[in-house]
Design a protein around this motif. Structure first.
Motif, short mmCIF file in Angstrom:
data_model
loop_
_atom_site.label_atom_id
_atom_site.label_comp_id
_atom_site.label_asym_id
_atom_site.label_seq_id
_atom_site.Cartn_x
_atom_site.Cartn_y
_atom_site.Cartn_z
N ASP A 181 -16.44 26.20 -3.24
CA ASP A 181 -15.79 25.46 -2.15
C ASP A 181 -14.78 24.52 -2.79
O ASP A 181 -15.12 23.73 -3.65
CB ASP A 181 -16.83 24.67 -1.36
N ARG A 182 -13.53 24.59 -2.35
CA ARG A 182 -12.49 23.74 -2.94
C ARG A 182 -12.70 22.26 -2.65
O ARG A 182 -12.09 21.41 -3.27
CB ARG A 182 -11.11 24.19 -2.45
N ASP A 183 -13.55 21.94 -1.67
CA ASP A 183 -13.82 20.53 -1.37
C ASP A 183 -15.03 20.01 -2.14
O ASP A 183 -15.37 18.83 -2.03
CB ASP A 183 -14.08 20.35 0.13
N ALA A 184 -15.70 20.88 -2.90
CA ALA A 184 -16.93 20.46 -3.57
C ALA A 184 -16.67 19.82 -4.93
O ALA A 184 -17.57 19.26 -5.53
CB ALA A 184 -17.85 21.67 -3.75
N ALA A 185 -15.46 19.90 -5.44
CA ALA A 185 -15.13 19.32 -6.73
C ALA A 185 -13.63 19.03 -6.77
O ALA A 185 -12.88 19.46 -5.90
CB ALA A 185 -15.53 20.28 -7.86
N ASP A 186 -13.19 18.31 -7.79
CA ASP A 186 -11.77 18.01 -7.93
C ASP A 186 -11.34 18.34 -9.35
O ASP A 186 -12.11 18.88 -10.15
CB ASP A 186 -11.49 16.54 -7.60
N ARG A 187 -10.09 18.05 -9.66
CA ARG A 187 -9.57 18.42 -10.98
C ARG A 187 -10.22 17.63 -12.11
O ARG A 187 -10.33 18.13 -13.22
CB ARG A 187 -8.04 18.26 -11.00
N ASP A 188 -10.66 16.41 -11.83
CA ASP A 188 -11.36 15.65 -12.86
C ASP A 188 -12.69 16.33 -13.21
O ASP A 188 -13.06 16.41 -14.39
CB ASP A 188 -11.62 14.22 -12.39
N ALA A 189 -13.40 16.80 -12.19
CA ALA A 189 -14.66 17.52 -12.46
C ALA A 189 -14.38 18.78 -13.25
O ALA A 189 -15.16 19.14 -14.16
CB ALA A 189 -15.35 17.86 -11.14
N LEU A 190 -13.28 19.47 -12.94
CA LEU A 190 -12.92 20.68 -13.68
C LEU A 190 -12.59 20.34 -15.12
O LEU A 190 -13.01 21.06 -16.05
CB LEU A 190 -11.75 21.38 -13.00
N LYS A 191 -11.84 19.28 -15.35
CA LYS A 191 -11.50 18.88 -16.72
C LYS A 191 -12.76 18.59 -17.54
O LYS A 191 -12.85 18.96 -18.70
CB LYS A 191 -10.60 17.64 -16.70
N GLN A 192 -13.73 17.91 -16.92
CA GLN A 192 -14.98 17.62 -17.62
C GLN A 192 -15.73 18.90 -17.95
O GLN A 192 -16.31 19.03 -19.04
CB GLN A 192 -15.84 16.70 -16.77
#
Length: 247
Positions: A181-192
């Motif tokens: 779900d695109r609303d379940a995370a953001d780019r900061d979470a992806l970077k981590q």
């Protein structure tokens, strides 16, 4: 699918069980660490949603004990903003981390992602040069070296990028695939997540297997020609402005 909610907040536990039941899951509850371990043995849940702050035996201790014998998905909950706590949980073997407060939609999206590990129709073992990914065991290995355990999200990220070797995958597409779900995370979470996966690959000697950031695009799995040779074809090489850079 049976999901165990471990949280001493009775009201929150009830709300989470209600949301999960409405989504078609069987939700059961434990309210302290010792009860959680007993229920894991007796009820054999498919996933555990585990709060960090528990009376008696905290979530970290529960997770550490659990990982000695079982490899079921674990999502940790916390109200803490300290990144060290998140890193500690992930190092102990948590598959995902969700900070309170959160929406039921975000919880359900992450639950779906964690339960889809090793889904139908996927190859159980993938390889890129000396790097081998064993989806059934949730492990990565380089050559004959010792394997490292991958969390469910790390495994999904790596599988997606391996399916597009040499080509960048849009960051929003990665988020939607990994977290469902695109609303379940953001780019900061992806970077981590990318940072943790890179670190694990480096730990097992994967100097030639890199997750690269492509500016204004997303991420790509590429082979470092200076280390590992050119056994992965350079398909759809991006133009100079979009070529991978380490970030």
């Amino acid at each position: 699918m049976r999901i165990l909610i471990v949280d001493d907040d009775v009201e929150l536990s009830g709300l989470l069980r209600f949301a999960l039941a409405n989504a078609g899951y069987e939700a059961i509850a434990a309210f302290d660490g010792h009860q959680a371990l007993r229920m894991i043995e007796a009820q054999a849940p498919d996933l555990v949603v585990l709060d960090v702050n528990l009376p008696g035996l905290d979530g970290f201790a529960v997770l550490e004990t659990l990982r000695r014998t079982r490899d079921l998905p674990v999502m940790m909950l916390t109200v803490r903003a300290d990144e060290e706590d998140e890193v500690r949980g992930l190092d102990l073997g948590a598959d995902d981390y969700l900070r309170k407060p959160f929406s039921p939609r975000a919880l359900l999206a992450r639950v779906r992602a964690l339960l889809r590990r090793g889904g139908e129709g996927e190859e159980p073992v993938l390889a890129a040069g000396p790097l081998r990914i064993d989806a059934e065991r949730s492990q990565a290995q380089v050559g004959d070296g010792a394997p490292v355990r991958l969390s469910t999200l790390e495994l999904r990220l790596l599988r997606l990028l391996l399916g597009h070797q040499g080509r960048p995958v849009d960051a929003q597409r990665v988020i939607g695939f990994v977290w469902s779900d695109r609303d379940a995370a953001d780019r900061d979470a992806l970077k981590q997540l990318v940072h943790r996966l890179r670190h694990k690959l480096e730990q097992i000697g994967g100097q030639g297997a890199w997750i690269e950031h492509v500016h204004n695009v997303g991420y790509a799995f590429v082979r470092d020609p200076d280390v590992g040779g050119a056994d992965v074809p350079a398909v759809d090489t991006p133009p100079a402005a979009e070529r991978p850079d380490r970030s």
